[in-house]
Design an enzyme around this catalytic site. Structure first.
Site, PDB file in Angstrom:
ATOM      1  N   LEU A  10       0.811  -1.226   0.000  1.00  0.00           N
ATOM      2  CA  LEU A  10       0.000   0.000   0.000  1.00  0.00           C
ATOM      3  C   LEU A  10       0.843   1.274   0.000  1.00  0.00           C
ATOM      4  O   LEU A  10       0.472   2.278   0.601  1.00  0.00           O
ATOM      5  CB  LEU A  10      -0.968  -0.022   1.191  1.00  0.00           C
ATOM      6  N   ALA A  11       1.974   1.231  -0.696  1.00  0.00           N
ATOM      7  CA  ALA A  11       2.693   2.484  -0.956  1.00  0.00           C
ATOM      8  C   ALA A  11       1.813   3.274  -1.936  1.00  0.00           C
ATOM      9  O   ALA A  11       0.700   2.835  -2.248  1.00  0.00           O
ATOM     10  CB  ALA A  11       4.065   2.185  -1.532  1.00  0.00           C
ATOM     11  N   MET A  13       1.490   3.815  -5.178  1.00  0.00           N
ATOM     12  CA  MET A  13       0.875   3.162  -6.343  1.00  0.00           C
ATOM     13  C   MET A  13      -0.193   2.161  -5.895  1.00  0.00           C
ATOM     14  O   MET A  13      -1.293   2.113  -6.447  1.00  0.00           O
ATOM     15  CB  MET A  13       1.941   2.447  -7.192  1.00  0.00           C
ATOM     16  N   GLY A  14       0.127   1.366  -4.883  1.00  0.00           N
ATOM     17  CA  GLY A  14      -0.809   0.355  -4.389  1.00  0.00           C
ATOM     18  C   GLY A  14      -2.060   0.992  -3.792  1.00  0.00           C
ATOM     19  O   GLY A  14      -3.183   0.580  -4.088  1.00  0.00           O
ATOM     20  N   SER A 128       0.961   1.501 -16.196  1.00  0.00           N
ATOM     21  CA  SER A 128       1.605   2.794 -16.433  1.00  0.00           C
ATOM     22  C   SER A 128       0.666   3.947 -16.134  1.00  0.00           C
ATOM     23  O   SER A 128      -0.545   3.831 -16.285  1.00  0.00           O
ATOM     24  CB  SER A 128       2.075   2.900 -17.879  1.00  0.00           C
ATOM     25  N   LYS A 182       5.421  -3.465 -21.221  1.00  0.00           N
ATOM     26  CA  LYS A 182       5.585  -2.316 -20.307  1.00  0.00           C
ATOM     27  C   LYS A 182       7.032  -1.817 -20.354  1.00  0.00           C
ATOM     28  O   LYS A 182       7.296  -0.619 -20.323  1.00  0.00           O
ATOM     29  CB  LYS A 182       5.193  -2.695 -18.868  1.00  0.00           C
ATOM     30  N   HIS A 185       7.415   0.160 -23.395  1.00  0.00           N
ATOM     31  CA  HIS A 185       6.749   1.447 -23.139  1.00  0.00           C
ATOM     32  C   HIS A 185       7.724   2.402 -22.441  1.00  0.00           C
ATOM     33  O   HIS A 185       7.850   3.567 -22.806  1.00  0.00           O
ATOM     34  CB  HIS A 185       5.498   1.230 -22.272  1.00  0.00           C
ATOM     35  N   ASN A 186       8.409   1.894 -21.456  1.00  0.00           N
ATOM     36  CA  ASN A 186       9.326   2.750 -20.710  1.00  0.00           C
ATOM     37  C   ASN A 186      10.523   3.166 -21.547  1.00  0.00           C
ATOM     38  O   ASN A 186      11.005   4.288 -21.417  1.00  0.00           O
ATOM     39  CB  ASN A 186       9.775   2.059 -19.417  1.00  0.00           C
ATOM     40  N   GLU A 189       9.293   5.834 -23.538  1.00  0.00           N
ATOM     41  CA  GLU A 189       9.122   6.979 -22.613  1.00  0.00           C
ATOM     42  C   GLU A 189      10.459   7.731 -22.449  1.00  0.00           C
ATOM     43  O   GLU A 189      10.507   8.962 -22.531  1.00  0.00           O
ATOM     44  CB  GLU A 189       8.632   6.435 -21.266  1.00  0.00           C
ATOM     45  N   TYR A 190      11.540   6.981 -22.260  1.00  0.00           N
ATOM     46  CA  TYR A 190      12.867   7.607 -22.122  1.00  0.00           C
ATOM     47  C   TYR A 190      13.195   8.416 -23.384  1.00  0.00           C
ATOM     48  O   TYR A 190      13.721   9.520 -23.311  1.00  0.00           O
ATOM     49  CB  TYR A 190      13.960   6.542 -21.949  1.00  0.00           C
ATOM     50  N   LYS A 260      15.437   4.110 -12.995  1.00  0.00           N
ATOM     51  CA  LYS A 260      15.237   2.919 -12.172  1.00  0.00           C
ATOM     52  C   LYS A 260      15.553   1.638 -12.921  1.00  0.00           C
ATOM     53  O   LYS A 260      15.516   0.566 -12.351  1.00  0.00           O
ATOM     54  CB  LYS A 260      13.800   2.881 -11.655  1.00  0.00           C
ATOM     55  N   HIS A 450      36.253 -14.249 -41.673  1.00  0.00           N
ATOM     56  CA  HIS A 450      34.839 -14.388 -41.328  1.00  0.00           C
ATOM     57  C   HIS A 450      33.933 -14.521 -42.549  1.00  0.00           C
ATOM     58  O   HIS A 450      32.738 -14.698 -42.394  1.00  0.00           O
ATOM     59  CB  HIS A 450      34.400 -13.212 -40.452  1.00  0.00           C
TER      60      HIS A 450
HETATM   61  C1  6PG Z   1       4.983   4.647 -15.956  1.00  0.00           C
HETATM   62  C2  6PG Z   1       6.397   5.026 -15.630  1.00  0.00           C
HETATM   63  C3  6PG Z   1       6.777   4.452 -14.307  1.00  0.00           C
HETATM   64  C4  6PG Z   1       8.079   5.007 -13.739  1.00  0.00           C
HETATM   65  C5  6PG Z   1       9.305   4.290 -14.254  1.00  0.00           C
HETATM   66  C6  6PG Z   1      10.337   5.113 -14.919  1.00  0.00           C
HETATM   67  O1  6PG Z   1       4.794   4.062 -17.014  1.00  0.00           O
HETATM   68  O2  6PG Z   1       4.098   4.966 -15.168  1.00  0.00           O
HETATM   69  O3  6PG Z   1       7.252   4.534 -16.605  1.00  0.00           O
HETATM   70  O4  6PG Z   1       6.757   3.078 -14.417  1.00  0.00           O
HETATM   71  O5  6PG Z   1       8.112   6.353 -13.760  1.00  0.00           O
HETATM   72  O6  6PG Z   1       9.832   3.661 -13.140  1.00  0.00           O
HETATM   73  O7  6PG Z   1      11.226   5.629 -13.998  1.00  0.00           O
HETATM   74  P1  6PG Z   1      12.769   5.883 -14.240  1.00  0.00           P
HETATM   75  O8  6PG Z   1      12.846   7.118 -15.074  1.00  0.00           O
HETATM   76  O9  6PG Z   1      13.273   6.088 -12.880  1.00  0.00           O
HETATM   77  O10 6PG Z   1      13.355   4.694 -14.873  1.00  0.00           O
END
Ligand code: 6PG
Length: 479
Positions: A10-11, A13-14, A128, A182, A185-186, A189-190, A260, A450
């Site tokens: 229950l942090a 997100m939970g 996400s 997922k 996706h990240n 996202e980056y 992360k 090669h």
């Molecule tokens: C999401 C985010 C979420 C989180 C990641 C990325 O889809 O809601 O991607 O999962 O923000 O952990 O964080 P970092 O930038 O620390 O990798």
């Protein structure tokens, strides 16, 4: 047994996910956290949710109606394994354990295998949307068995974001498919974040605009092709003023980007799959470069002269916008290539259009743009790259000249633009009629025998470089 669904962990997100579940018609939500203080706090703060709270995992399990369904929202890694093993002990065949954390999909494959042997269903679900998404409607990417999805699907559909009447959740594929998607996706996202950041940097240090002005520019961009959550929040971050100093917030934040790990995983796995994801990789590397202050300081000391920003005219802003858009198309094309390759390697039947559909809302990369990807895969499900979809091909061609101007302007001005340039190089590599890979093959054949293939006849060849340099035909492959 009174609850139809439970949440463990229950942090933020939970808790938010539990509150989201509780707010939907027909749900009674059981909650459990290892330290009971957090559970008590949640109950105190949100009496309206009508949570069924337990202070032991046994009571939590007993409070769930069958088939029992529990979503684990603890920190990915060892904590997840511990909760899974507790639940596996107490659950019965047919029950469903969902891991809603950012798990490594390899772990999810392993866990699904172990748990499903007991007859209990295990679902690795990517979620996400951050804290707000968890509360108001995330994008959810569940893997696991079709059977588990029959029970779980309607619950997840009830809490997911909705775009055009369609909930942002779909059964992605078996075992680790959800967490794999997922992860991609990240990675995207980056890339998205890095490209926006490069656009900002150019507007600021070449275009001469202040953070507040750039916020205005992004607000304008948010009405066009670039419309997205990330552009929207970037404008807000840029408009923020630090209360302590009165300076733009962006100027008081230390310029070392954290991570992360999910973006890193995307690149590691893409390397394993042999999929070039340079646009995404450069975004990961850019964070890594930023986080080496000792190297940065050393080079800053040794480099005494830096180029002046080149003079740019009226069209600069629009050039940046076009370069950003073209680079973004590349990053998404690369991300979807990785999904296709992953699906093939791990035996997942992933519907690319469905993934683009559930990314339209709830998640961090949410954008109108995803509709174009849905259409591209509708038009041609086996399109070799999104870059040749008629809409994207035109978008990139329309922005191409601006893209080149921006990459060269960045280089001449000494502004790092690894995302823009990697994306452009990737595009040029695909578009080039001949690549210097031919020379690399020659080098490989020279020092390692090669072998190589010829353009004009079938077969595999080797030149006797240390002998008389005649060519011999060999058995085997040129790889
Ligand atoms: C999401 C985010 C979420 C989180 C990641 C990325 O889809 O809601 O991607 O999962 O923000 O952990 O964080 P970092 O930038 O620390 O990798």
């Amino acid at each position: 047994a009174t609850a139809n669904i439970g949440v463990v962990g229950l942090a933020v997100m939970g808790s938010n996910l539990a509150r989201n579940l509780a707010s939907r018609e027909g749900n009674t939500v059981a909650v459990y956290n290892r330290s009971p203080e957090r559970t008590r706090l949640l109950l105190e703060e949100h009496p309206e949710a009508g949570f069924v709270a337990s202070e032991t995992i046994e009571d939590f399990v007993a409070s769930l109606s069958k088939p029992r369904t529990a979503i684990i929202m603890v920190q990915a890694g060892k904590g997840t394994d511990a909760v899974i093993s507790q639940l596996t002990e107490l659950f019965e065949p047919g029950d469903i354990i969902v891991d809603g954390g950012n798990a490594d999909f390899h772990d999810t494959i392993r866990r699904e295998k172990a748990v499903s042997e007991t007859g209990i269903n295990f679902v690795g679900a990517g979620i996400s949307g951050g804290e707000e998404g968890a509360l108001k409607g995330p994008s959810i990417m569940p893997g696991g068995s079709v059977e588990a999805y029959k029970t779980l699907g309607p619950i997840l559909e009830s809490i997911a974001a909705v775009v055009d009447g369609v909930p942002c959740v779909t059964h992605v594929g078996t075992d680790g498919a959800g967490h794999f998607v997922k992860m991609i996706h990240n990675g995207i996202e980056y890339a998205d974040m890095q490209l926006i950041a490069e656009g900002y940097d150019l507007l600021r240090y070449v275009g001469g605009h202040s953070p507040a002005e750039i916020a205005d520019i992004f607000v304008k961009w948010n009405e066009g092709d670039l419309e997205s959550y990330l552009i929207e929040i970037t404008a807000e971050v840029l408009r923020q003023v630090d209360a302590k100093t009165g300076k733009p917030f962006v100027d008081i934040v230390l310029d070392e980007a954290g991570s992360k790990g999910t973006g890193v995983w995307t690149v590691q796995n893409a390397l394993d799959l042999g999929v070039p994801v340079g646009g995404i990789a450069e975004a990961v590397f850019a964070r890594a470069v930023s986080s080496h202050p000792e190297q940065r300081e050393a080079v800053q000391e040794s480099v005494t002269e830096r180029p002046e920003p080149v003079d740019v005219g009226e069209g600069f802003q629009d050039d940046v916008r076009k370069a950003l858009y073209a680079s973004k198309v590349v990053a998404y094309a690369q991300g979807f290539d990785a999904i296709i390759a992953g699906a093939k390697k791990y035996g997942w039947d992933i519907d690319k259009g469905a993934i683009a559909t559930i990314w339209r809302g709830g998640c961090i990369i949410r954008a109108q743009f995803l509709n174009r990807i849905v259409e591209a895969y509708e038009n041609d499900p086996s399109i070799p790259t999104l870059l040749v979809d008629p809409y994207f091909a035109k978008a990139v061609a329309d922005g191409e000249a601006a893209w080149r101007r921006i990459v060269s302007t960045a280089a001449l001005s000494g502004i790092p633009a690894p995302g823009f340039s990697a994306a452009l190089s990737y595009y040029d590599s695909l578009a080039a009629k001949r690549l210097p890979a031919a020379l690399v093959q020659g080098q490989r054949d020279f020092f390692g025998a090669h072998t190589y293939k010829r353009v004009d006849m079938p077969g595999v060849f080797h030149t006797l470089w240390s002998g008389d340099r005649t060519e011999v035909e060999t058995e085997g492959s040129s790889h």
